[in-house]
Design a protein around this motif. Structure first.
Motif, PDB file in Angstrom:
ATOM      1  N   ILE A  39      -6.742  -7.997   8.249  1.00 37.64           N
ATOM      2  CA  ILE A  39      -7.286  -6.763   8.835  1.00 37.64           C
ATOM      3  C   ILE A  39      -6.180  -5.772   9.198  1.00 37.64           C
ATOM      4  CG2 ILE A  39      -8.744  -5.812  10.662  1.00 37.64           C
ATOM      5  CD1 ILE A  39     -10.140  -7.636   8.464  1.00 37.64           C
ATOM      6  N   VAL A  40      -5.121  -6.242   9.827  1.00 39.58           N
ATOM      7  CA  VAL A  40      -4.023  -5.338  10.213  1.00 39.58           C
ATOM      8  C   VAL A  40      -3.446  -4.606   8.998  1.00 39.58           C
ATOM      9  CG1 VAL A  40      -1.691  -5.235  11.178  1.00 39.58           C
ATOM     10  CG2 VAL A  40      -3.494  -6.481  12.394  1.00 39.58           C
ATOM     11  N   PRO A  41      -3.158  -5.299   7.874  1.00 44.15           N
ATOM     12  CA  PRO A  41      -2.659  -4.546   6.712  1.00 44.15           C
ATOM     13  C   PRO A  41      -3.652  -3.519   6.158  1.00 44.15           C
ATOM     14  CG  PRO A  41      -2.120  -6.863   6.486  1.00 44.15           C
ATOM     15  CD  PRO A  41      -3.040  -6.744   7.671  1.00 44.15           C
ATOM     16  N   ILE A  42      -4.933  -3.833   6.187  1.00 47.83           N
ATOM     17  CA  ILE A  42      -5.940  -2.861   5.736  1.00 47.83           C
ATOM     18  C   ILE A  42      -5.901  -1.629   6.623  1.00 47.83           C
ATOM     19  CG2 ILE A  42      -8.431  -2.407   5.542  1.00 47.83           C
ATOM     20  CD1 ILE A  42      -8.745  -5.397   4.764  1.00 47.83           C
ATOM     21  N   LEU A  43      -5.885  -1.848   7.925  1.00 51.94           N
ATOM     22  CA  LEU A  43      -5.853  -0.727   8.865  1.00 51.94           C
ATOM     23  C   LEU A  43      -4.544   0.050   8.756  1.00 51.94           C
ATOM     24  CD1 LEU A  43      -7.388  -2.504  11.987  1.00 51.94           C
ATOM     25  CD2 LEU A  43      -8.545  -0.943  10.412  1.00 51.94           C
ATOM     26  N   ALA A  77     -18.559   0.608  14.176  1.00 53.21           N
ATOM     27  CA  ALA A  77     -18.300   1.955  13.673  1.00 53.21           C
ATOM     28  C   ALA A  77     -17.344   1.925  12.483  1.00 53.21           C
ATOM     29  CB  ALA A  77     -17.736   2.834  14.782  1.00 53.21           C
ATOM     30  N   VAL A  78     -16.333   1.076  12.560  1.00 53.37           N
ATOM     31  CA  VAL A  78     -15.389   0.958  11.443  1.00 53.37           C
ATOM     32  C   VAL A  78     -16.129   0.473  10.201  1.00 53.37           C
ATOM     33  CG1 VAL A  78     -13.375  -0.294  10.562  1.00 53.37           C
ATOM     34  CG2 VAL A  78     -13.354   0.600  12.893  1.00 53.37           C
ATOM     35  N   ALA A  79     -16.956  -0.542  10.346  1.00 51.33           N
ATOM     36  CA  ALA A  79     -17.705  -1.073   9.207  1.00 51.33           C
ATOM     37  C   ALA A  79     -18.587   0.010   8.581  1.00 51.33           C
ATOM     38  CB  ALA A  79     -18.543  -2.275   9.632  1.00 51.33           C
ATOM     39  N   GLY A  80     -19.305   0.759   9.397  1.00 53.44           N
ATOM     40  CA  GLY A  80     -20.151   1.831   8.869  1.00 53.44           C
ATOM     41  C   GLY A  80     -19.343   2.919   8.193  1.00 53.44           C
ATOM     42  N   ALA A  81     -18.196   3.255   8.779  1.00 55.27           N
ATOM     43  CA  ALA A  81     -17.362   4.323   8.233  1.00 55.27           C
ATOM     44  C   ALA A  81     -16.717   3.929   6.907  1.00 55.27           C
ATOM     45  CB  ALA A  81     -16.288   4.708   9.247  1.00 55.27           C
ATOM     46  N   ILE A  82     -16.219   2.702   6.794  1.00 51.23           N
ATOM     47  CA  ILE A  82     -15.560   2.314   5.547  1.00 51.23           C
ATOM     48  C   ILE A  82     -16.568   2.028   4.425  1.00 51.23           C
ATOM     49  CG2 ILE A  82     -13.485   1.473   6.711  1.00 51.23           C
ATOM     50  CD1 ILE A  82     -14.458  -1.393   6.223  1.00 51.23           C
ATOM     51  N   MET A  91     -14.865   7.116   5.992  1.00 55.12           N
ATOM     52  CA  MET A  91     -13.433   6.941   6.172  1.00 55.12           C
ATOM     53  C   MET A  91     -12.864   6.168   5.006  1.00 55.12           C
ATOM     54  SD  MET A  91     -12.343   8.298   8.943  1.00 55.12           S
ATOM     55  CE  MET A  91     -13.333   9.429   9.889  1.00 55.12           C
ATOM     56  N   PRO A  92     -11.605   6.407   4.698  1.00 50.48           N
ATOM     57  CA  PRO A  92     -10.677   7.356   5.291  1.00 50.48           C
ATOM     58  C   PRO A  92     -11.102   8.800   5.013  1.00 50.48           C
ATOM     59  CG  PRO A  92      -9.496   5.828   3.831  1.00 50.48           C
ATOM     60  CD  PRO A  92     -10.957   5.576   3.680  1.00 50.48           C
ATOM     61  N   LYS A  93     -10.862   9.634   5.995  1.00 47.97           N
ATOM     62  CA  LYS A  93     -11.252  11.037   5.916  1.00 47.97           C
ATOM     63  C   LYS A  93     -10.561  11.699   4.729  1.00 47.97           C
ATOM     64  CE  LYS A  93     -13.009  14.458   8.710  1.00 47.97           C
ATOM     65  NZ  LYS A  93     -14.379  14.247   9.063  1.00 47.97           N
ATOM     66  N   ASN A  94     -11.353  12.365   3.921  1.00 47.99           N
ATOM     67  CA  ASN A  94     -10.853  13.064   2.731  1.00 47.99           C
ATOM     68  C   ASN A  94     -10.100  12.140   1.776  1.00 47.99           C
ATOM     69  OD1 ASN A  94     -11.848  15.549   3.723  1.00 47.99           O
ATOM     70  ND2 ASN A  94     -10.018  15.785   4.970  1.00 47.99           N
ATOM     71  N   LEU A  98     -12.465   2.645   0.584  1.00 46.84           N
ATOM     72  CA  LEU A  98     -11.680   1.423   0.490  1.00 46.84           C
ATOM     73  C   LEU A  98     -12.207   0.544  -0.635  1.00 46.84           C
ATOM     74  CD1 LEU A  98     -11.176   0.284   4.201  1.00 46.84           C
ATOM     75  CD2 LEU A  98      -9.758   1.781   2.825  1.00 46.84           C
ATOM     76  N   SER A  99     -11.380  -0.359  -1.102  1.00 48.02           N
ATOM     77  CA  SER A  99     -11.793  -1.259  -2.172  1.00 48.02           C
ATOM     78  C   SER A  99     -12.935  -2.155  -1.686  1.00 48.02           C
ATOM     79  CB  SER A  99     -10.621  -2.128  -2.621  1.00 48.02           C
ATOM     80  OG  SER A  99     -10.302  -3.077  -1.615  1.00 48.02           O
ATOM     81  N   ASP A 100     -13.730  -2.611  -2.624  1.00 55.27           N
ATOM     82  CA  ASP A 100     -14.810  -3.542  -2.285  1.00 55.27           C
ATOM     83  C   ASP A 100     -14.244  -4.785  -1.611  1.00 55.27           C
ATOM     84  OD1 ASP A 100     -16.714  -1.839  -3.352  1.00 55.27           O
ATOM     85  OD2 ASP A 100     -16.801  -2.868  -5.277  1.00 55.27           O
ATOM     86  N   CYS A 101     -13.061  -5.205  -2.042  1.00 56.67           N
ATOM     87  CA  CYS A 101     -12.427  -6.381  -1.450  1.00 56.67           C
ATOM     88  C   CYS A 101     -12.114  -6.142   0.024  1.00 56.67           C
ATOM     89  CB  CYS A 101     -11.155  -6.732  -2.213  1.00 56.67           C
ATOM     90  SG  CYS A 101     -10.271  -8.147  -1.523  1.00 56.67           S
ATOM     91  N   SER A 102     -11.501  -5.013   0.346  1.00 51.82           N
ATOM     92  CA  SER A 102     -11.147  -4.720   1.742  1.00 51.82           C
ATOM     93  C   SER A 102     -12.398  -4.643   2.620  1.00 51.82           C
ATOM     94  CB  SER A 102     -10.371  -3.405   1.832  1.00 51.82           C
ATOM     95  OG  SER A 102      -9.119  -3.532   1.214  1.00 51.82           O
ATOM     96  N   ILE A 103     -13.436  -4.032   2.105  1.00 49.92           N
ATOM     97  CA  ILE A 103     -14.688  -3.926   2.860  1.00 49.92           C
ATOM     98  C   ILE A 103     -15.284  -5.312   3.079  1.00 49.92           C
ATOM     99  CG2 ILE A 103     -17.063  -3.057   2.778  1.00 49.92           C
ATOM    100  CD1 ILE A 103     -15.865  -0.580   1.286  1.00 49.92           C
ATOM    101  N   LYS A 104     -15.284  -6.122   2.040  1.00 46.54           N
ATOM    102  CA  LYS A 104     -15.813  -7.485   2.138  1.00 46.54           C
ATOM    103  C   LYS A 104     -15.004  -8.303   3.150  1.00 46.54           C
ATOM    104  CE  LYS A 104     -16.941  -9.386  -1.705  1.00 46.54           C
ATOM    105  NZ  LYS A 104     -16.913 -10.038  -3.035  1.00 46.54           N
ATOM    106  N   GLN A 105     -13.690  -8.164   3.123  1.00 44.70           N
ATOM    107  CA  GLN A 105     -12.841  -8.898   4.060  1.00 44.70           C
ATOM    108  C   GLN A 105     -13.111  -8.460   5.502  1.00 44.70           C
ATOM    109  OE1 GLN A 105      -9.143  -7.949   2.059  1.00 44.70           O
ATOM    110  NE2 GLN A 105      -8.901 -10.084   1.432  1.00 44.70           N
ATOM    111  N   PHE A 106     -13.294  -7.170   5.725  1.00 40.99           N
ATOM    112  CA  PHE A 106     -13.598  -6.698   7.075  1.00 40.99           C
ATOM    113  C   PHE A 106     -14.926  -7.278   7.543  1.00 40.99           C
ATOM    114  CE2 PHE A 106     -14.890  -3.872  10.470  1.00 40.99           C
ATOM    115  CZ  PHE A 106     -13.703  -3.704  11.170  1.00 40.99           C
ATOM    116  N   ASP A 107     -15.925  -7.259   6.672  1.00 36.84           N
ATOM    117  CA  ASP A 107     -17.234  -7.834   7.014  1.00 36.84           C
ATOM    118  C   ASP A 107     -17.130  -9.326   7.343  1.00 36.84           C
ATOM    119  OD1 ASP A 107     -18.620  -5.459   6.783  1.00 36.84           O
ATOM    120  OD2 ASP A 107     -19.334  -5.864   4.747  1.00 36.84           O
ATOM    121  N   ILE A 108     -16.331 -10.038   6.592  1.00 38.46           N
ATOM    122  CA  ILE A 108     -16.155 -11.474   6.842  1.00 38.46           C
ATOM    123  C   ILE A 108     -15.495 -11.686   8.191  1.00 38.46           C
ATOM    124  CG2 ILE A 108     -14.827 -13.506   6.107  1.00 38.46           C
ATOM    125  CD1 ILE A 108     -15.445 -12.567   3.198  1.00 38.46           C
TER     126      ILE A 108
END
Length: 117
Positions: A39-43, A77-82, A91-94, A98-108
């Motif tokens: 998570i930290v590297p994604i952020l 909020a982060v999950a909804g935004a990404i 997000m990210p603004k403009n 994010l990649s499907d992988c990063s989103i999946k990892q955040f959800d996990i």
């Protein structure tokens, strides 16, 4: 004749190219998801230019995502935004989603209790 045909079928072996020659670095690790290593590297790569403790007031609508407590408090909020869903600002603004992988990892990480690990 049967022995010859049988030996031909048994002796021929085909595997798919992906199994024989995997492309390293393209697989999404959904097993070893941790806050510090995943998570930290994604952020850091996608969010902290606006949502760090130093920049959040000016660029990030005062939403801080630099520390564990802030990320945990804002996880929904982060999950909804990404995911670019609902009423959340994409997000990210403009930037690109994010990649499907990063989103999946955040959800996990969220589904496993948002551990500080």
């Amino acid at each position: 004749l049967m022995v010859v045909l049988f030996s031909l079928f048994v002796s021929c072996y085909y595997d798919n190219e992906e199994a024989l020659y995997p492309v390293y670095g393209t697989k999404c690790d959904t097993v070893n998801v941790t806050f510090s290593a995943t998570i930290v590297p994604i952020l850091s790569s996608n969010c902290l230019s606006c949502h760090s403790n130093a920049t959040a007031a000016t660029f990030g609508n005062n939403i801080k995502l630099q520390g564990y407590a802030d990320v945990k408090a804002n996880a929904t909020a982060v999950a909804g935004a990404i995911k670019h869903t609902g009423t959340y600002s994409p997000m990210p603004k403009n930037g690109a989603k994010l990649s499907d992988c990063s989103i999946k990892q955040f959800d996990i990480w969220v589904s496993k209790g948002m551990l500080n690990n």
